[in-house]
Enzyme design. Structure first.
Site, PDB file in Angstrom:
ATOM      1  N   HIS B 116       0.874  -1.162   0.000  1.00 31.42           N
ATOM      2  CA  HIS B 116       0.000   0.000   0.000  1.00 31.42           C
ATOM      3  C   HIS B 116       0.922   1.226   0.000  1.00 31.42           C
ATOM      4  CE1 HIS B 116      -2.802   2.967   1.729  1.00 31.42           C
ATOM      5  NE2 HIS B 116      -3.780   2.145   1.414  1.00 31.42           N
ATOM      6  N   ASP B 193       3.178  -4.004   7.836  1.00 35.12           N
ATOM      7  CA  ASP B 193       1.900  -3.330   7.613  1.00 35.12           C
ATOM      8  C   ASP B 193       0.800  -4.366   7.774  1.00 35.12           C
ATOM      9  OD1 ASP B 193      -0.379  -2.122   6.725  1.00 35.12           O
ATOM     10  OD2 ASP B 193       0.325  -1.785   4.667  1.00 35.12           O
ATOM     11  N   GLN B 196      -4.450  -4.998   6.701  1.00 35.40           N
ATOM     12  CA  GLN B 196      -5.394  -5.991   6.181  1.00 35.40           C
ATOM     13  C   GLN B 196      -5.331  -7.293   6.975  1.00 35.40           C
ATOM     14  OE1 GLN B 196      -7.675  -5.362   4.002  1.00 35.40           O
ATOM     15  NE2 GLN B 196      -6.924  -3.378   3.310  1.00 35.40           N
ATOM     16  N   LYS B 219     -10.823  -0.533   9.762  1.00 36.68           N
ATOM     17  CA  LYS B 219     -10.961  -1.721   8.912  1.00 36.68           C
ATOM     18  C   LYS B 219     -11.343  -2.945   9.734  1.00 36.68           C
ATOM     19  CE  LYS B 219      -7.354  -0.250   5.642  1.00 36.68           C
ATOM     20  NZ  LYS B 219      -8.102   0.346   4.537  1.00 36.68           N
ATOM     21  N   CYS B 356      -4.850   2.380  -3.791  1.00 45.37           N
ATOM     22  CA  CYS B 356      -3.668   2.935  -3.123  1.00 45.37           C
ATOM     23  C   CYS B 356      -2.479   2.008  -3.274  1.00 45.37           C
ATOM     24  CB  CYS B 356      -3.919   3.209  -1.643  1.00 45.37           C
ATOM     25  SG  CYS B 356      -5.213   4.399  -1.387  1.00 45.37           S
TER      26      CYS B 356
END
Lengths: 143, 402
Positions: B116, B193, B196, B219, B356
């Site tokens: 991302h 990261d 997700q 999220k 993104c």
């Protein structure tokens, strides 16, 4: 889906498949503006040439969805050979139509009237206006 | 877990015609989270860490209780959890503080095209300022980060590895534990990261042994405006703050000042109090159902949907072997922004664009894609509605001449 069908069936598909005035001249006397919508990838460059107060040429190049690409083609055909003042007036009335604002219906939008259905799809107004906004900037910057 | 029952927890889903397939961008919020946020504003909506009065004490203890819940959610310790505005600001904090302080021109930073923008651009900035070199892990044919390919770019010059745990476009799970082990052997630190990952799978920071890990509240059933940075305590201790002001200080003199210990030295200004408490409630909600149950449910839905999609002509799926509930595809010859309007007409919310992740969109060599993503509140009926709409969309665009 009726309204979507109407939107696509009119001039839009025709101009999407057979764009008019596509390709830039990149020569002296032309003014070029590049606009991008980074969130969806629409990417349009519009080039204008003004002589004696008349929009002599409007060319475009770029990529994007059918609404974006076809509206660039329709815009070029509609505004070419119009006096600058008239072209800007058509542009104003076209953008008002997209935003569903009161507009002067005596101003003839020609084929661009096909985009009247876009107001029913607020998420697509940007697609239908990007080329016209590039035209506006090109004229203003060349003045 | 019955997704039909779960739907009732989400007020937006009162609209029975809505099929929400854009959780990867932001999840819907359940009642218990919304109620907790309202409770803060209605019952104890004052500042934290400041007032020496009962209400402020209540607000502070609820705010810190949320930090405790989030710590145990990823098997971390209380003082290892820094609240941020979101995953983006958490990843930026690592780059701007750790990166700018520790990297120089001889160093290398490993990133990937799956990232991302929030996981790669902060390091691109560090690279520009320090001269450290950005190195990309080559993706395999399917677009995955593999241990084999990671070994090819890992050197003694590698100082930082910044990779995604789960790709927001391809839905692939990175073999992060093996990568972290290899990186540590070369003395590099790893920043994960997990934007997700946190909503969809169990995360154990001790087990994977990451140095930093970031995720967002919105999220994972929580509010917007709150995110989390996990950091190893020795690293957080040596890192300078990047924002200065109220609450983060120890003592202030005319010419210099000293800071509180981590996490507070990174949390200047009035924090997003309601949002932190709301995120605590989201963690309760997910814990109660169980991350494993959610993972399995999403996987089942995506496998079912991909099988059906494969039966439809002119559909190009870019990640048919997704590990999660994320499916990325296009209708051949139809720009995703044209397609999305059709789905919207059927009240199906999904994503069109570059998500993104322009580097990956370039890697796929397409202008943009469509993406659906499943979560705990999606049902087989949602998948069926999507499939029906996809067939109709394909027919419609063919009909009008695409």
């Amino acid at each position: 889906m009726d309204k979507l069908e109407r939107l696509y069936r009119q001039v839009i598909m025709e101009h999407y498949k057979n764009p008019r005035n596509k390709g830039l001249k990149n020569k002296d006397g032309y003014h070029k503006v590049h606009i991008k919508n980074p969130s969806c990838g629409d990417d349009i460059t519009v080039e204008t040439k003004v002589e004696d107060g008349i929009v002599k040429e409007v060319n475009h190049e770029g990529s994007g969805c059918s609404i974006c690409c076809s509206s660039a083609s329709v815009m070029s055909e509609t505004l070419k050979n119009k006096p600058v003042e008239k072209a800007l007036q058509i542009k104003d009335e076209y953008l008002k139509m997209l935003m569903d604002k009161d507009r002067d219906e005596t101003v003839e939008l020609e084929d661009a009237i096909a985009y009247v259905g876009v107001k029913k799809f607020p998420a697509r107004i940007k697609c239908a206006s990007i080329a016209w906004k590039a035209f506006e900037r090109a004229i203003k910057e060349s003045e | 877990m019955d997704a039909h029952v779960i739907k009732k927890d989400f007020p937006i889903l009162k609209d029975k015609t809505l099929v929400y397939l854009d959780t990867s961008a932001s999840s819907l919020k359940p009642n218990n989270v919304i109620d907790k946020i309202n409770e803060y504003y209605k019952e104890y909506g004052v500042n934290v860490h400041r007032g020496v009065y009962n209400l402020s004490y209540v607000a502070t203890s609820k705010y810190e209780k949320a930090r405790e819940k989030i710590a145990s959610f990823i098997n971390a310790e209380f003082e290892e959890i820094v609240f941020t505005r979101g995953a983006s600001s958490a990843l930026n904090l690592v780059a701007s503080s750790y990166g700018l302080t520790n990297l120089s021109a001889d160093d290398e930073i490993i990133v990937s095209e799956l990232e991302h923008h929030s996981s790669v651009l902060p390091w691109q900035n560090v690279s520009k300022i320090t001269g450290a070199k950005l190195v990309y892990v080559p993706l395999n044919k399917a677009g995955r980060i593999t241990v084999e390919n990671f070994k090819k770019v890992l050197t003694i010059h590698t100082k930082v590895v910044a990779l995604t745990y789960i790709s927001n476009v391809m839905g692939y799970i990175t073999p992060i534990k093996e990568i972290i082990k290899l990186a540590h052997e070369k003395g590099a630190i790893v920043c994960v990261d997990a934007a997700q990952a946190a909503p969809h799978k169990t995360i154990d920071v001790k087990e994977i042994d990451c140095d930093f890990l970031a995720f967002s509240g919105h999220k994972m059933c929580g509010p917007t405006g709150i995110g989390v940075l996990y950091g190893k305590p020795d690293l957080l201790a040596q890192m300078p703050p990047i924002e200065f002001g109220g609450d983060m200080i120890d003592t202030v003199e005319k010419e210099h000042a000293t800071w509180k210990d981590s996490p507070y030295k990174f949390e200047t200004g009035t924090p997003p109090i309601a949002e932190a408490i709301g995120l605590g409630a989201a963690v309760d909600y997910l814990d109660n159902i169980g991350l494993k149950t959610i993972t399995d449910h999403e996987k089942k839905l995506s496998a079912y949907t991909i099988d059906k999609m494969k039966e439809i002509e002119d559909i190009e799926i870019y990640n048919p072997n997704t590990d999660t509930g994320i499916i990325t595809f296009n209708i051949k010859g139809v720009h995703p922004h044209d397609a999305i309007t059709y789905f919207d007409g059927d009240n199906i919310s999904m994503r069109a664009g570059h998500h993104c992740a322009q580097l990956l969109i370039k890697w796929l060599k397409v202008p943009a894609t469509l993406r659906i993503s499943f979560y705990l509140y999606n049902t087989v009926e949602d998948a069926d509605k999507f499939i029906k709409s996809l067939k109709n969309a394909r027919d419609f665009f063919k009909e009008v001449g695409f």
